[in-house]
Design an enzyme around this catalytic site. Structure first.
Site, PDB file in Angstrom:
ATOM      1  N   ASP A 139       6.414   0.048  -4.130  1.00  0.00           N
ATOM      2  CA  ASP A 139       5.676   0.353  -2.910  1.00  0.00           C
ATOM      3  C   ASP A 139       6.693   0.281  -1.770  1.00  0.00           C
ATOM      4  O   ASP A 139       7.746  -0.349  -1.884  1.00  0.00           O
ATOM      5  CB  ASP A 139       4.500  -0.591  -2.691  1.00  0.00           C
ATOM      6  CG  ASP A 139       3.473   0.027  -1.732  1.00  0.00           C
ATOM      7  OD1 ASP A 139       3.828   1.013  -1.042  1.00  0.00           O
ATOM      8  OD2 ASP A 139       2.333  -0.459  -1.667  1.00  0.00           O
TER       9      ASP A 139
HETATM   10  C1  BGC Z   1       1.286   2.049   0.740  1.00  0.00           C
HETATM   11  C2  BGC Z   1       1.386   3.042  -0.399  1.00  0.00           C
HETATM   12  C3  BGC Z   1       1.954   4.346   0.112  1.00  0.00           C
HETATM   13  C4  BGC Z   1       3.304   4.087   0.747  1.00  0.00           C
HETATM   14  C5  BGC Z   1       3.973   5.324   1.296  1.00  0.00           C
HETATM   15  C6  BGC Z   1       2.598   1.898   1.467  1.00  0.00           C
HETATM   16  O1  BGC Z   1       2.440   1.131   2.601  1.00  0.00           O
HETATM   17  O2  BGC Z   1       0.885   0.791   0.248  1.00  0.00           O
HETATM   18  O3  BGC Z   1       0.120   3.232  -0.978  1.00  0.00           O
HETATM   19  O4  BGC Z   1       2.040   5.275  -0.921  1.00  0.00           O
HETATM   20  O5  BGC Z   1       3.133   3.162   1.817  1.00  0.00           O
HETATM   21  O6  BGC Z   1       3.304   5.778   2.401  1.00  0.00           O
END
Ligand code: BGC
Length: 759
Positions: free
Chosen positions: A232
């Protein structure tokens, strides 16, 4: 852009250490690193679950994204209980990705809705792992049918937003397996997502991004995952450890900061080069897969057709929670009041990384006006306002009083729920509740339409005649709401989460969200309906609930035979008839109950569902096939799924609380299971309860009958001794027996158990 296949072995042999290190981190916010010298291109990934969010300026986290269809959020897709529909939506999103040369979609989100408070529940599918696995799995299949990768996230147990970067979740092994890993497991096995996103949080003392146990042993070793793991965004704190764990790609790129750290570790001999190679190779495999699709060119897609699909999906996911006196569907000839600014300015998606720049958006009001020429509208409140506006409310009440029926649109705002934080309570805004009360007092045919991401309390529920749960239904949600209100679509959505009466009733109430560092999942496997059923608690609306404008009758269910061995498929069926006047769809749910179990189990668990469309008077037979997992629990001692010999009840329902028929089957394990092993610490009561060892009683239990003590004392002594360990016999015999004697007895017991068929 080159879309050529690369020869991975050749590239691997030519990569310098620096290049390998650069490959396992992002080039920027959304792309993998290219290595022009070796012909390795970069591949692009984008959010997210509800539609494509491709930043206009792709190198940065710029929030402005290209226009894309904003489909219904996952909660609405899940409420369709229609695998084919979810797959269609996934496919359409996949196509929009291809049109923008995006190779990997950062979706679906599929964490379990442990608490209604989680700010991201709108992005997740269910409180139930079977439903979540089936429906999010369909989404993965749809996206990947276009040759675009799906990213199943957030692995795993990212069930809260509060403290998501620091929280350590203490989850017992059985709960982890049965609830929090199960949906990931089934999707890996059935749909093989190209990628899995490792979450921010820790599970059982380890950050998942750095956990070899979670990423390599369980995910790859046990579940058979073949793709690559992406972190993540910003989840990695110790890249060395995460390389070792099998965490292939760190995102976003850190502008060289991580590469420098990894190079330093390599120089000190502290970087596992073999694992670095494994990660680098997986990135190259992804790049090759991406190139294959990119070489097919970017397709065109039809904005109106996708808007139409978004409407269809939303209409199927909207849930009719209550409909007294058949107040719905509305009749166009009647005087109808529409109240609430959400009807005009809909909130149709959630906030955070899934936010889509919708191609268009339709409010319900616009559509309803076309269908009901005499419609009267009053805003009732201003969207975004936090307080009551007397003039707006008075006008709304006046309009409602003069009409045959009043439809009130209320709900939560972006400020109430979003990615990044959790709700503190389950209430709707006070002034929205007050508006409903005032309108309902003025017009007894009041209908409420809800905009929200997850379960809410409804203090006015008994005072209104109908409740329509629209959730966050995507850009065409307004049209879909109108379709359902006017009966153009017969509602068939069912809740994929329970609506409890109060926050205090929820399983996680005492441990959500925990402290900055820790939370203990003290609710165990009793999440959602598993909790309410076990405690026999009343709920506002149960899991699986959703009404239709028609009625369905269930026949008595049937099974092909009464007894099965657990390596055989269990075939069951039930015939459903549409007994009303309108065509409609019913979601037939199959729950399994272990009638008698040696361990504590939920009262029932969802193990099958099918959605069936029926014309008035039509009947169809709905067939189910259950495999051994449908009957099994996770046995921590054996580290395996176990089916206990015995009776199981198959419950066929229109909801988890509306069971229409049941049938019993006997299931016995095929293989001789590794049997329970007694040792000196086994409680005497366990030994007494086991049919193969009960006869050792005299060796371990004094003959209380012969003792000159009261009957009460005899009973008490007997109760107490059951909880004492076998070793008691040596500890308290004053030399009468010794440890060798005890070891001998334990060995005899284990032999007796092995010889018996009973477990
Ligand atoms: C989120 C993810 C997301 C990523 C990219 C993170 O903060 O938890 O679900 O895909 O950001 O935007």
């Amino acid at each position: 852009m080159s879309h050529k296949h690369i020869d991975i072995d050749k590239v691997m042999s030519e990569l310098t250490l620096e290049e390998k290190i650069s490959l396992v981190g992002g080039k920027d916010f959304w792309c993998t690193r290219d290595i022009p010298r070796l012909g390795v291109p970069s591949a692009m990934m984008c959010d997210g679950p509800t539609g494509l969010r491709k930043s206009v300026d792709s190198a940065s986290g710029n929030v402005t994204s290209v226009p894309a269809t904003c489909f219904p959020t996952a909660v609405v897709l899940a409420s369709t209980w229609n695998r084919a529909m979810v797959e269609k939506v996934g496919k359409a999103i996949g196509k929009e990705c291809r049109a923008e040369n995006v190779s990997l979609l950062l979706a679906p989100g599929n964490n379990i809705k442990r608490s209604p408070l989680c700010g991201r529940n709108f992005e997740y599918y269910s409180e139930d792992p079977y439903a979540a696995g089936q429906l999010a799995g369909a989404y993965v299949k749809g996206v990947q049918s276009e040759g675009v990768g799906a990213t199943l996230k957030h692995y795993c147990a990212n069930n809260q937003e509060a403290f998501r970067f620091s929280i350590n979740e203490l989850i017992d092994e059985r709960t982890l397996r049965e609830i929090y890993l199960a949906a990931f497991e089934s999707i890996v096995k059935e749909a093989q997502p190209w990628s899995i996103m490792a979450c921010y949080n820790r599970v059982n003392n380890e950050y998942v991004v750095s956990s070899r146990h979670m990423l390599t042993d369980v995910l790859r070793g046990e579940f058979g995952f073949k793709g690559f793991v992406v972190s993540d965004w910003g989840a990695v704190s110790d890249r060395g450890a995460s390389v070792n764990a099998g965490m292939d790609l760190e995102m976003p790129g850190t502008g060289g900061a991580t590469s420098k750290r990894l190079l330093d570790l390599a120089k000190e001999g502290k970087l596992n080069m073999k694992e670095l190679d494994v990660c680098a190779r997986r990135i190259l495999e992804f790049v090759n897969r991406a190139a294959e699709t990119l070489s097919r060119g970017a397709p065109k897609w039809d904005v109106d057709a996708h808007h139409g699909l978004a409407r269809e999906a939303a209409a199927e996911g909207i849930v009719l929670l209550k409909n007294e006196h058949a107040v719905l569907p509305l009749h166009a000839s009647k005087k109808i009041a529409v109240i609430g600014e959400f009807a005009e300015k809909p909130r149709y998606q959630g906030g955070g990384s899934s936010f889509v720049n919708a191609t268009k958006a339709s409010g319900a009001l616009e559509e309803l006006k076309k269908l009901v020429p005499t419609l009267q509208y009053a805003a009732g409140y201003a969207t975004g306002a936090t307080k009551h506006d007397e003039a707006l409310r008075a006008k709304a009440v006046e309009v409602a009083a003069g009409c045959d029926a009043a439809v009130v649109f209320i709900g939560l705002s972006d400020a109430d729920e979003s990615e990044g934080f959790d709700r503190a309570h389950m209430r709707l805004p006070e002034h929205h509740n007050a508006l409903v009360e005032a309108v309902a007092a003025a017009n007894k045919h009041t209908v409420v339409v809800l905009t929200n991401a997850s379960a809410v309390e409804m203090p006015w529920a008994s005072k209104v005649q109908a409740i329509v749960e629209a959730y966050l239904p995507g850009q065409a949600g307004g049209l879909a709401v109108a379709d359902v209100l006017m009966g153009k679509v017969n509602p068939s959505g069912k809740l994929s989460e329970s609506f409890p009466k109060r926050l205090e009733d929820t399983s996680a109430y005492l441990s959500f969200p925990g402290t900055v560092t820790t939370t203990t999942y003290s609710d165990g496997v009793y999440v959602g309906y598993r909790c309410y059923d076990k405690r026999r608690m009343d709920v506002l609306f149960p899991f699986g609930h959703g009404l239709s404008y028609t009625t369905f009758e269930y026949s008595a269910p049937r099974v092909a035979k009464a007894a099965y061995v657990d390596n055989e498929a269990v075939h069951a069926e039930v015939t459903v008839t549409n007994t009303g006047k309108m065509a409609g769809s019913e979601v037939v749910q199959l729950y399994v109950r272990d009638v008698l179990s040696s361990i504590d189990r939920p009262a029932k668990e969802l193990k099958g569902f099918e959605k069936v469309h029926l014309a008035p008077g039509e009947s169809k037979t709905v067939k189910f096939t259950l495999d051994r997992r449908a009957f099994a629990y996770y046995d921590v001692a054996r580290k395996d799924w176990v089916v206990e010999e015995g009776d199981f009840e198959l419950l066929f329902g229109s909801s988890s609380r509306d069971v229409r028929g049941a049938v019993h089957v006997k299931v016995s394990p095929a293989a001789v299971e590794p049997l329970p092993h007694f040792d000196v610490n086994t409680p005497i009561g366990v030994m007494l309860a086991h049919p193969a060892t009960a006869h050792f009683r005299d060796d371990f239990v004094p003959d209380f009958e012969k003792m000159n003590i009261s009957e009460g004392l005899k009973t008490m002594e007997m109760e107490q001794i059951k909880y004492q360990a076998l070793r008691r016999r040596v500890s308290f015999s004053n030399g009468e027996v010794d440890w060798d004697w005890l070891d001998g007895k334990v060995a005899e017991m284990n032999k007796a158990i092995a010889a018996s068929k009973a477990r």
